[in-house]
Design an enzyme around this catalytic site. Sequence first.
Site, short mmCIF file in Angstrom:
data_model
loop_
_atom_site.label_atom_id
_atom_site.label_comp_id
_atom_site.label_asym_id
_atom_site.label_seq_id
_atom_site.Cartn_x
_atom_site.Cartn_y
_atom_site.Cartn_z
CB SER A 1 -0.90 0.00 1.24
OG SER A 1 -1.74 -1.11 1.23
CG HIS A 2 -1.22 4.81 0.79
ND1 HIS A 2 -1.09 5.52 1.95
CD2 HIS A 2 -2.39 4.15 0.90
CE1 HIS A 2 -2.14 5.33 2.73
NE2 HIS A 2 -2.94 4.48 2.10
CG ASN A 3 2.61 7.10 2.34
OD1 ASN A 3 1.56 7.09 1.70
ND2 ASN A 3 3.33 8.19 2.48
#
Length: 176
Positions: free
Chosen positions: A107-109
């Site tokens: 996922s993001h980050n």
Amino acid sequence: PSVSIDAYSIIGKCTIGQGSKIGAFTIIKDNVFIGKNVIVRDHCLIGGSGFGFSKDKDGKCLRIRHIGTVVIEDDVEIFPFANIDRATFDETRIKRGSKIDHFCHLSHNTAIDEDTMVAAGAILCGGSSIGKNSWAGVGSIVKDVATVGDNVLLGLGSVIIKAVETNQAMIGVTAK
């Protein structure tokens, strides 16, 4: 000239380092930086929007734009059907020598440190990280913003909901 891109792939405005190979039917979006000698196998999506939503005062879902980057360092290998989301504002990063297996979702980050292996079907939720020389077993899940230290083994199907210190072996739902 040393980069190869197989048939039916879509490549956005990105950087791909020398000796890297991109498999067929792969999509690499804008603002992705791929290092040298990286192998991205067939049917991967790198740099797509993450699942980021917030609610307004009336409870209506509002999308959070993802305008960050994905950085994949040298000698990384990503197997088919992996999905790596771009960051909201900063970066999603996979460090040198790491391996991402089939059907993984980063996922993001998220951050994967050097020489770490993430086995089939593993999920790293937004903002989570795994330290260097670690192993995320098949189907393991790391909750959003949870950190996993260096030299950690996450057993099959482990669910990590809080920080895991260095040199640990974790197994179970929730992992102990």
